[in-house]
Design a protein around this motif. Structure first.
Motif, mmCIF file in Angstrom:
data_model
loop_
_atom_site.group_PDB
_atom_site.id
_atom_site.type_symbol
_atom_site.label_atom_id
_atom_site.label_comp_id
_atom_site.label_asym_id
_atom_site.label_seq_id
_atom_site.Cartn_x
_atom_site.Cartn_y
_atom_site.Cartn_z
ATOM 1 N N UNK A 192 0.838 -1.210 0.000
ATOM 2 C CA UNK A 192 0.000 0.000 0.000
ATOM 3 C C UNK A 192 0.865 1.250 0.000
ATOM 4 N N UNK A 193 1.898 1.229 0.840
ATOM 5 C CA UNK A 193 2.775 2.387 0.924
ATOM 6 C C UNK A 193 3.551 2.626 -0.353
ATOM 7 N N UNK A 194 4.041 1.573 -0.980
ATOM 8 C CA UNK A 194 4.778 1.714 -2.227
ATOM 9 C C UNK A 194 3.891 2.271 -3.326
ATOM 10 N N UNK A 195 2.649 1.817 -3.362
ATOM 11 C CA UNK A 195 1.719 2.328 -4.369
ATOM 12 C C UNK A 195 1.393 3.790 -4.128
ATOM 13 N N UNK A 196 1.211 4.154 -2.847
ATOM 14 C CA UNK A 196 0.891 5.548 -2.524
ATOM 15 C C UNK A 196 2.058 6.465 -2.859
ATOM 16 N N UNK A 197 3.281 6.024 -2.576
ATOM 17 C CA UNK A 197 4.450 6.843 -2.886
ATOM 18 C C UNK A 197 4.633 6.985 -4.391
ATOM 19 N N UNK A 198 4.434 5.899 -5.127
ATOM 20 C CA UNK A 198 4.553 5.955 -6.587
ATOM 21 C C UNK A 198 3.526 6.911 -7.184
ATOM 22 N N UNK A 199 2.298 6.877 -6.646
ATOM 23 C CA UNK A 199 1.246 7.764 -7.145
ATOM 24 C C UNK A 199 1.585 9.220 -6.866
ATOM 25 N N UNK A 200 2.122 9.479 -5.667
ATOM 26 C CA UNK A 200 2.482 10.846 -5.307
ATOM 27 C C UNK A 200 3.578 11.370 -6.225
ATOM 28 N N UNK A 201 4.587 10.550 -6.475
ATOM 29 C CA UNK A 201 5.689 10.989 -7.330
ATOM 30 C C UNK A 201 5.222 11.177 -8.775
ATOM 31 N N UNK A 202 4.241 10.402 -9.213
ATOM 32 C CA UNK A 202 3.720 10.567 -10.570
ATOM 33 C C UNK A 202 2.911 11.852 -10.703
ATOM 34 N N UNK A 203 2.244 12.265 -9.624
ATOM 35 C CA UNK A 203 1.374 13.442 -9.663
ATOM 36 C C UNK A 203 2.130 14.752 -9.465
ATOM 37 N N UNK A 204 3.130 14.743 -8.608
ATOM 38 C CA UNK A 204 3.732 15.981 -8.124
ATOM 39 C C UNK A 204 5.092 16.232 -8.793
#
Length: 412
Positions: free
Chosen positions: A301-313
């Motif tokens: 869950x954490x890896x997915x959330x971090x990947x999503x954040x880096x893709x967005x920001x």
């Protein structure tokens, strides 16, 4: 003319050595036995280097107290100067008589002597005036070549943006960089009473044990760096919190440090490398950064959330539209930033995202927005001049290699 005392001669020679910034690792010259002084020792395309020139250059190096094997160094320098002078002639930028006279006068002035007194001083040691004059003339001619061929390119590489990047990030212009390995363990209700003592013992057991520290970090660390065996990557020394930096710079490679309380976690560190820059860098005055809660990166869950954040920001301003109300942003002096956040920020460029070790399955995402840099002593132009000189030096070295590769050089 009254002769200066012997001590003045030595002062002149020491000043000359400093001014020329001659390389170390040289020694007393060797005589060219059984050879005519004016016979050729080397041929460089259509030019020659005589034994007399080598003897004189080697004597000149000896007089200024340069240690090492001087005759071979003298020969190498003179071969290079033949190539450099030929290029200066091709471009029409050979040193003028006025430039040479000014160059000699400049060296003499550094020893508080006139040009005549200066030449008399080295002449007392057996160095002919022509030897030093030729040395100065060749140096100026080569400088003119480099300026003519690369001056515009070097100036283009010292734009305001390039200077700003150099001040903030260039390790050659930095006060130094440090390479650490870290092992970070979150504080939980179960380990709260014993964690600090356990990590202190672990630090002692892992002292100077680089392989074991790497293995322990992979097994026990909660930080994202666990995948790299705890390695944080090189980071600027002035980005490390002052209370840690003062101790860490005294460590030997492989020595451990800690435990260090990092908010919701405790960590130990191991020094892996320390590098000093060419001059003291400007300090970081303050850091603009944002934080938001994140599931622990060690979980799916954490890896997915971090990947999503880096893709967005891509930059901090994106947070206002994409994560409104979910983040906190502040601009603080480095000394006011919590240690665990400051350690993460020290590794980031603007727009990059790091993660602190969390507690109970959570972590904090840290986004670098910008650094405010205190200009170096002397101002921004000091950095610009150093960048300009570094660009010229790099291009000059490459050109000399090219000239040598294209030349026909033989030794008699």
């Amino acid at each position: 003319m009254n002769k200066r005392p012997t001590c003045t001669v030595h002062r002149v020679l020491r000043a000359l050595a400093f001014a020329l910034a001659l390389p170390l690792g040289l020694a007393a010259p060797l005589a060219a036995d059984a050879q005519s002084p004016f016979s050729a020792a080397a041929r460089v395309n259509d030019a020659i280097v005589t034994n007399f020139e080598i003897d004189q250059r080697a004597l000149f190096l000896q007089v200024i107290r340069t240690p090492g094997e001087l005759r071979s160094v003298a020969l190498e320098s003179l071969v290079n100067e033949r190539l450099q002078l030929a290029e200066a002639r091709r471009l029409g930028v050979v040193a003028s008589d006025q430039e040479i006279a000014e160059g000699i006068a400049e060296f003499a002035a550094r020893a508080e002597l006139s040009a005549e007194e200066f030449l008399d001083a080295i002449g007392e040691e057996g160095v002919a005036p022509e030897t030093f004059r030729d040395f100065v003339a060749n140096s100026i001619s080569w400088r003119n070549v480099v300026q003519a061929r690369f001056g515009a390119r070097a100036r283009a590489a010292t734009s305001d943006d390039a200077v700003a990047r150099a001040i903030a990030h260039d390790p050659q212009l930095g006060s130094g960089q440090i390479l650490l390995a870290e092992l970070i363990v979150p504080v939980t209700p179960e380990n709260r009473e014993t964690l600090r003592d356990d990590l202190a013992q672990l630090a002692a057991d892992l002292n100077f044990e680089i392989d074991l520290f790497t293995e322990a970090a992979r097994r026990f660390s909660a930080a994202p760096t666990r995948e790299e065996g705890g390695l944080t990557g090189w980071r600027a020394l002035d980005g490390i919190p002052a209370e840690l930096r003062e101790d860490m710079v005294l460590l030997s490679v492989g020595e451990t440090y800690g435990p260090v309380v990092l908010g919701p976690a405790i960590g130990i560190f191991q020094l892996r490398g320390l590098s000093q820059g060419s001059f003291r860098a400007p300090a970081t005055a303050s850091v603009d950064y944002a934080t938001l809660s994140l599931a622990a990166p060690g979980t799916a869950e954490g890896q997915a959330a971090l990947a999503a954040l880096r893709a967005e920001i891509d930059q901090c301003d994106d947070l206002y539209a994409l994560r409104p109300g979910a983040f906190a942003r502040q601009d603080q002096p480095l000394s006011a930033i919590p240690t665990e956040i400051a350690m993460v920020l020290s590794t980031l460029d603007a727009g990059e995202i790091g993660v602190t070790a969390g507690r109970d399955g959570t972590a904090t995402a840290v986004i670098m927005c910008a650094r405010t840099i205190t200009p170096p002593e002397g101002g921004i132009e000091v950095v610009r001049q150093r960048l300009f000189a570094a660009q010229l030096e790099a291009n000059a070295a490459a050109l000399l290699e090219e000239l040598r590769a294209d030349a026909i050089i033989t030794f008699d």
